[in-house]
Design a protein around this motif. Structure first.
Motif, short mmCIF file in Angstrom:
data_model
loop_
_atom_site.label_atom_id
_atom_site.label_comp_id
_atom_site.label_asym_id
_atom_site.label_seq_id
_atom_site.Cartn_x
_atom_site.Cartn_y
_atom_site.Cartn_z
N ARG A 1 0.78 -1.06 0.65
CA ARG A 1 0.36 -0.15 0.38
C ARG A 1 1.03 1.50 -0.12
O ARG A 1 1.39 1.71 -1.24
CB ARG A 1 -1.13 0.32 0.99
CG ARG A 1 -2.16 0.93 1.14
CD ARG A 1 -1.91 2.24 1.37
NE ARG A 1 -1.83 2.34 3.12
CZ ARG A 1 -0.81 3.50 3.59
NH1 ARG A 1 -0.54 4.36 2.52
NH2 ARG A 1 -0.73 3.67 4.64
N ASP A 2 1.19 1.96 1.33
CA ASP A 2 2.04 2.05 1.00
C ASP A 2 3.39 2.48 0.11
O ASP A 2 4.46 3.37 -0.23
CB ASP A 2 2.99 2.98 2.10
CG ASP A 2 2.96 4.38 2.79
OD1 ASP A 2 3.16 5.24 2.19
OD2 ASP A 2 2.75 5.37 4.62
N HIS B 1 3.59 4.11 12.41
CA HIS B 1 3.93 4.12 11.33
C HIS B 1 4.56 5.33 10.65
O HIS B 1 4.45 5.98 10.56
CB HIS B 1 2.62 4.40 10.90
CG HIS B 1 2.61 4.90 9.23
ND1 HIS B 1 1.78 3.84 8.06
CD2 HIS B 1 2.64 5.45 8.42
CE1 HIS B 1 1.88 4.12 7.20
NE2 HIS B 1 2.89 5.61 6.86
N HIS C 1 7.40 7.74 8.70
CA HIS C 1 8.38 7.70 7.79
C HIS C 1 9.52 8.11 7.57
O HIS C 1 9.86 9.06 8.58
CB HIS C 1 7.10 9.36 6.98
CG HIS C 1 6.12 7.82 5.99
ND1 HIS C 1 6.33 7.57 4.90
CD2 HIS C 1 5.17 8.03 6.46
CE1 HIS C 1 5.22 7.32 4.13
NE2 HIS C 1 3.83 6.81 5.85
N ASN D 1 8.74 4.15 4.36
CA ASN D 1 8.61 3.79 5.80
C ASN D 1 9.37 3.22 6.56
O ASN D 1 10.97 3.22 5.86
CB ASN D 1 7.56 3.17 5.12
CG ASN D 1 6.00 3.66 5.06
OD1 ASN D 1 6.40 3.99 3.73
ND2 ASN D 1 4.96 3.86 5.85
ZN ZN Z 1 2.49 6.60 5.21
#
Ligand code: ZN
Ligand code: KIV
Length: 503
Positions: A12-13, A201, A203, A237
Motif C-alpha cells: 500500500r504505502d 507508522h 516515515h 517507511n
Molecule cells: Zn504513510
C-alpha cells in the motif's frame, strides 16, 4: 516476552511510491511471501483508489492465508464499503480507516473543523465495525497534531470500536525522544487505550523512521507499520528488515519478539527490488549488497579470527550466503590467504608472496578482485617456472594510420634491458621487442585470448604456443590489459625455453 505485531504496508504505502507499481500477480506473490515470512497484517492496498487497487486487494484476500488482510479507507462511506467488499473473503480481515488531525491538514487539505473531523472519525469506525471486528484507525499527521485533540479523537474511536490505534509520523518529522513522549502522553490520556493495540507508522524524511519506531516500541507501542526495503511515500517507511533485526539482535534492550522468519528477509528484499525496479543502496542496513562485505585488511583479519569482531548478526540469519570477504586494494595478506583456502588452494608460503604481489598489482587496477581473477592469477603464478626475465614495463603506440611500435623494459637478475620494435599490430610489436631483449626468437603457432572474469575490467587470459628449435612451448598470461597479458604469455613461454622446460 511481549509480542510486536508486524503490519506490512509494502503493497500500500510502498506501492504508492513513484515507480513502484506492481502487477496484480506480482502483488499476490509478494503477499504470499509476506504471509510465509510471518507478517501478521498485510495492508494489501487502498481499494477505492483505483479498480486495479480494488482487484489487487480482493485477489489477495481470496488467495492469501495466514495473515490478516487489511485495506485502507478514508472516513468516507463509499471508501469503507468498497474496502469491505475487497477484503471480505479473507479469513482474517481488517478495515484501516484514517483522517488527518493536524491543524495544517484540517485547515488546508480537508477544510474541516476539529469537531467535523472528530465526527467523521467516529462514524467511519462505527461503520467499519458493523462490517468487521478488526478495525484500525489512523490519525494522519499525528505527530504534528494538537496532543489534547489527538487524545480526544483516539478515545472516541476506541469507544466506537477501533481495536488498533495508529500514530503516524506522516511527514517523518518527529524524533525518537519526542515520539516516545507522545506515546507516553497518549497512554496516560486516551480512554480505553489499555484495551487496544498502539501502532506506529513512521516515515523516513529525516532518516529517523527506524529510530522513531523503536523508540515507540520501548514506550509501549505493539504494532509497527513497515515496508520491505523501506519503500514508501517520499523517503519511504520504516523498513521491515531494520525493525525486525533490531528486535532480534538487541533482544537484551527491547525484550520484545515478533513472528518473522528472518531467513526469508533477503529473498523478500530481492523480490521487491525485482518487481518494483527500485534498487537498494549498497550500504543499506541488512539487505544492501555490502551489508555483510568486509574489504579493509584489518576488518578481514578480524573476521577471520572471530566473526563477531565485525559482524553483529550473521548473513545466514536473513537468508544470505556467508559473509563476503571482498578482495580489493584495501585487502591484506590475511584476507587473501583466507580466500585462497575458501577457493580450495593450498599455496605454499614461498609461493604466497608471488601470488600476493600479483594480486596487489591486479587490485590496483580493478575495484574488486573476483574469484575468477584469483583462479587466473593462481593458474599463472603457481605454474610458474623460475623467472629468467620479468616484465618491468611496456608501452605501445598504435593506430590505424601508424606503424605499431613497442618499447619494452625487462629485468634479468639485477640488470634492466630495454628494446623497441615495430610489428604488424601492437602484440606483434611487443613480441618482437621481447624476442630482441631475451635474444630468443620464436615462431608463434597459436594465440588465443579470452575473458577469464566478468565486467568491463575483466582479466584477459592469453594462451600461446611457440616453436623453437623444433620444440613446442606453451605460455599463459593474465592481466586486465590484453597486450600485457600477451606479453606475460610470451615471457612465460620464453622462460620455459630458457629453463629448457619442455611441454
Ligand atoms: Zn504513510
Ligand atoms: O503516512 C500516513 O499517515 C499514512 C496513513 C494512511 C497511515 O500512510
Amino acid at each position: 516476552m511481549d509480542k510486536v505485531y508486524i503490519f506490512d504496508t509494502t503493497l500500500r504505502d510502498g506501492e504508492q511510491s513513484p515507480g513502484a507499481s506492481m502487477s496484480i500477480e506480482q502483488k499476490i506473490e509478494v503477499a504470499k511471501l509476506l504471509a510465509n515470512t510471518g507478517v501478521n497484517i498485510i495492508e494489501a492496498g487502498f481499494p477505492i483508489s483505483s479498480p486495479k487497487q480494488y482487484e489487487g486487494v480482493k485477489r489477495i484476500a481470496e488467495t492469501v492465508e495466514g495473515s490478516v488482510i487489511a485495506g485502507l479507507a478514508r472516513t468516507l462511506e463509499k471508501d469503507i464499503t468498497t474496502c469491505y467488499e475487497a477484503v471480505k473473503s479473507a479469513s482474517h480481515k481488517r478495515i484501516h480507516t484514517f483522517i488527518a488531525t493536524s491543524d495544517i491538514h484540517m485547515t488546508y487539505k480537508l477544510k474541516k473543523t476539529k469537531n467535523e473531523v472528530l465526527k467523521l472519525a467516529i462514524q467511519a469506525v462505527g461503520l467499519a465495525k458493523s462490517m468487521v471486528d478488526d478495525v484500525e484507525f489512523s490519525a494522519e499527521d499525528a505527530t504534528r497534531s494538537d496532543w489534547a485533540f489527538l487524545a480526544d479523537v483516539y478515545s472516541a474511536v476506541i469507544e466506537a470500536g477501533a481495536t488498533t490505534i495508529n500514530v503516524p509520523d506522516t511527514v517523518g518529522y518527529t524524533t525518537p525522544d519526542e515520539f516516545a513522549e507522545l506515546i507516553r502522553y497518549l497512554l496516560n490520556n486516551v480512554k480505553g487505550i489499555k484495551n487496544v493495540i498502539i501502532s506506529v507508522h513512521c516515515h523516513n524524511d529525516l532518516g529517523l523512521a527506524t529510530a522513531n519506531t523503536l523508540s515507540a516500541l520501548k514506550t509501549g507501542a505493539r504494532q509497527v507499520e513497515v515496508s520491505v526495503n523501506g519503500i514508501g511515500e517520499r523517503a519511504g517507511n520504516a523498513s521491515l528488515e531494520e525493525i525486525v533485526m533490531s528486535l532480534r539482535t538487541r533482544k537484551d534492550i527491547f525484550k520484545l519478539d515478533c513472528d518473522i522468519h528472518t531467513e526469508n528477509i533477503y529473498h523478500l528484499s530481492k523480490t521487491i527490488v525485482y518487481f518494483t525496479g527500485i534498487p537498494v543502496q549498497p550500504n543499506k542496513a541488512i539487505v544492501g549488497e555490502n551489508a555483510f562485505a568486509h574489504e579493509a585488511g584489518i576488518h578481514q583479519d578480524g573476521m577471520i579470527k572471530h566473526r563477531m569482531t565485525y559482524e553483529i548478526m550473521t548473513p545466514q540469519s536473513i537468508g544470505r550466503q556467508k559473509s563476503l570477504l571482498v578482495l580489493g586494494r584495501h585487502s591484506g595478506k590475511h584476507g587473501l590467504k583466507q580466500k585462497l583456502v575458501e577457493l580450495g588452494y593450498t599455496v605454499k608460503e614461498e609461493d604466497f608472496k608471488r601470488v600476493y604481489d600479483r594480486f596487489v598489482e591486479v587490485a590496483d587496477k580493478k575495484k574488486e578482485v573476483f574469484d575468477e581473477d584469483l583462479h587466473a592469477i593462481l593458474e599463472e603464478e603457481l605454474n610458474i617456472i623460475p623467472e629468467v626475465f620479468s616484465l618491468v614495463y611496456f608501452s605501445v603506440v598504435t593506430g590505424n594510420k601508424v606503424i605499431p611500435t613497442a618499447t619494452v623494459k625487462m629485468r634479468k637478475k639485477s640488470q634492466e634491458l630495454q628494446e623497441a620494435a615495430t610489428g604488424d599490430g601492437p602484440v606483434d610489436a611487443v613480441y618482437r621487442a621481447i624476442e630482441k631483449i631475451t635474444d630468443t626468437p620464436v615462431k608463434l603457432i597459436n594465440y588465443s585470448i579470452n575473458a577469464v572474469t566478468h565486467g568491463k575490467d575483466a582479466l584477459g587470459g592469453v594462451t600461446i604456443s611457440v616453436e623453437r628449435n623444433g620444440k613446442v612451448y606453451r605460455g599463459y598470461g593474465v592481466a586486465t590489459d590484453v597486450i600485457e597479458a600477451s606479453a606475460h604469455a610470451l615471457l612465460n613461454a620464453i622462460n620455459k625455453i630458457l629453463n629448457n622446460n619442455i611441454e
